[in-house]
Design an enzyme around this catalytic site. Structure first.
Site, PDB file in Angstrom:
ATOM      1  N   GLY A 182     -15.069  31.176 -31.368  1.00 38.74           N
ATOM      2  CA  GLY A 182     -16.432  31.642 -31.153  1.00 38.74           C
ATOM      3  C   GLY A 182     -17.041  32.410 -32.309  1.00 38.74           C
ATOM      4  NE  ARG A 213      -5.830  38.871 -24.707  1.00 38.18           N
ATOM      5  CZ  ARG A 213      -6.662  38.911 -23.687  1.00 38.18           C
ATOM      6  NH1 ARG A 213      -6.906  40.058 -23.074  1.00 38.18           N
ATOM      7  NH2 ARG A 213      -7.288  37.820 -23.278  1.00 38.18           N
ATOM      8  CG  ASP A 254      -4.071  43.652 -25.946  1.00 41.17           C
ATOM      9  OD1 ASP A 254      -5.263  43.984 -25.787  1.00 41.17           O
ATOM     10  OD2 ASP A 254      -3.308  43.399 -25.001  1.00 41.17           O
ATOM     11  CB  SER A 294     -25.367  42.302 -25.390  1.00 44.34           C
ATOM     12  OG  SER A 294     -26.292  41.599 -24.582  1.00 44.34           O
ATOM     13  CE1 TYR A 341     -20.426  40.973 -22.861  1.00 41.19           C
ATOM     14  CE2 TYR A 341     -22.832  40.995 -22.775  1.00 41.19           C
ATOM     15  CZ  TYR A 341     -21.658  40.760 -23.467  1.00 41.19           C
ATOM     16  OH  TYR A 341     -21.705  40.321 -24.773  1.00 41.19           O
ATOM     17  CB  VAL A 370     -23.679  32.622 -29.252  1.00 38.70           C
ATOM     18  CG1 VAL A 370     -22.949  31.648 -30.166  1.00 38.70           C
ATOM     19  CG2 VAL A 370     -24.485  33.610 -30.079  1.00 38.70           C
ATOM     20  CE  LYS A 371     -25.237  24.741 -27.009  1.00 38.45           C
ATOM     21  NZ  LYS A 371     -25.848  23.421 -27.277  1.00 38.45           N
TER      22      LYS A 371
END
Length: 314
Positions: free
Chosen positions: A48, A69, A94, A173, A233, A270-271
């Protein structure tokens, strides 16, 4: 009304021109402050946006440490970039495991001596479409906020002095914007408290997210005045944004030659796997603002939130 629309259109066009100009700033040869010895760490970079930021930074000639991770997945992702001729190293990390973070720090210190850029990308989201479940709220807050905070605290002592200054960039975000028009805290007093930099503290931010988690546990969160879209989120990113402002203020006191600039940004919808591949922006475009922030010359921009078009807002 027509006049207002025309003025709004002029402002948008002016902003786009400014953004277009800014795009050239860190990539002009005479302003490049980095070299192959510049070390950038990208968390959650096996896929991603994280993978794309690692690729773009390495393509600019930096040495990138890709973390994941899952060790095997990280090795596969790094191999793809290495086969493309990019200088990419890889290590397991992690952000929820303090021993993993400590092991990573020890490895960085021994292998590289320190770092110059930290990109906090590791994050999770379990809501898609019109969902707004808080079933995994604790994991979302722990990963997106507390994991990001833990990495910032761990990496600051490893950030190397330089004239250009070290950089911390966190993926955030718009859903976590304090003064967003639609998805925001309904508690005006709390909004003002989180927005007042003079009174803002780590304790205030922690107390806010912990109050939310307590209400999730009690089953009363829906009447708590929290953001209405992807609530867990949104709260995690609201905390990241607030912590970015706070650390921008704290780190601004560092002397010249030891500056650390910290900012966060929204990559847009975003895709990627996180959006169920439903986004309307490519990973390449989504990563662009983060890479831009990481490579800006010494302009003392710090403690800010940037949208996907590089405009500053909170």
């Amino acid at each position: 009304m027509t006049g207002k629309h025309e003025k709004a259109k002029e402002r948008r066009e002016k902003r786009l021109q400014e953004i277009s100009l800014l795009r050239t700033i860190p990539y002009s040869d005479h302003q490049r402050w980095w070299s192959p010895e510049t070390i950038a760490v990208v968390t959650g970079a096996n896929r991603g946006i994280g993978f794309e930021m690692a690729r773009q930074l390495a393509a600019q000639g930096l040495t990138v440490i890709l973390t994941s991770r899952d060790t095997s997945v990280g090795l596969e992702a790094a191999k793809v970039l290495q086969e493309g001729g990019l200088n990419v190293d890889v290590h397991q990390l992690d952000v929820l495991d303090s021993s993993s973070i400590q092991e990573f720090c020890d490895w960085i210190r021994e292998r590289y001596g320190g770092i110059d850029i930290l990109v906090n990308n590791a994050g999770v989201n379990y809501n898609l479409g019109s969902d707004n479940s808080v079933e995994f709220a604790k994991e979302v807050i722990q990963t997106n906020y507390y994991g990001t905070k833990a990495m910032i605290k761990a990496m600051i002592p490893l950030m190397r002095p330089s004239a250009a200054g070290a950089r911390i960039v966190s993926v955030s975000s718009r859903l976590g914007r304090l003064n967003g028009r639609r998805n925001r805290l309904r508690d005006l007093t709390l909004r003002e408290q989180l927005g007042d930099l003079d009174d803002l503290s780590e304790e205030v931010i922690d107390r806010t997210v912990n109050t939310f988690l307590q209400q999730v546990e009690d089953g009363t969160w829906q009447s708590g005045g929290w953001p209405q879209t992807y609530t867990d989120y949104s709260m995690s990113k609201l905390a990241v944004n607030a912590y970015t402002r706070l650390m921008g203020k704290i780190l601004s006191d560092r002397p010249d030659g030891e500056k650390i600039y910290i900012n966060c940004f929204c990559p847009g919808w975003v895709k990627t796997a996180m959006t169920g591949w439903a986004g309307n922006i490519s990973a390449e475009d989504g990563a662009d603002t983060g890479v831009w922030l990481a490579l800006l010359p010494d302009q003392a921009i710090t403690g800010k939130f940037f949208g996907e078009r590089r405009e500053i807002s909170f």
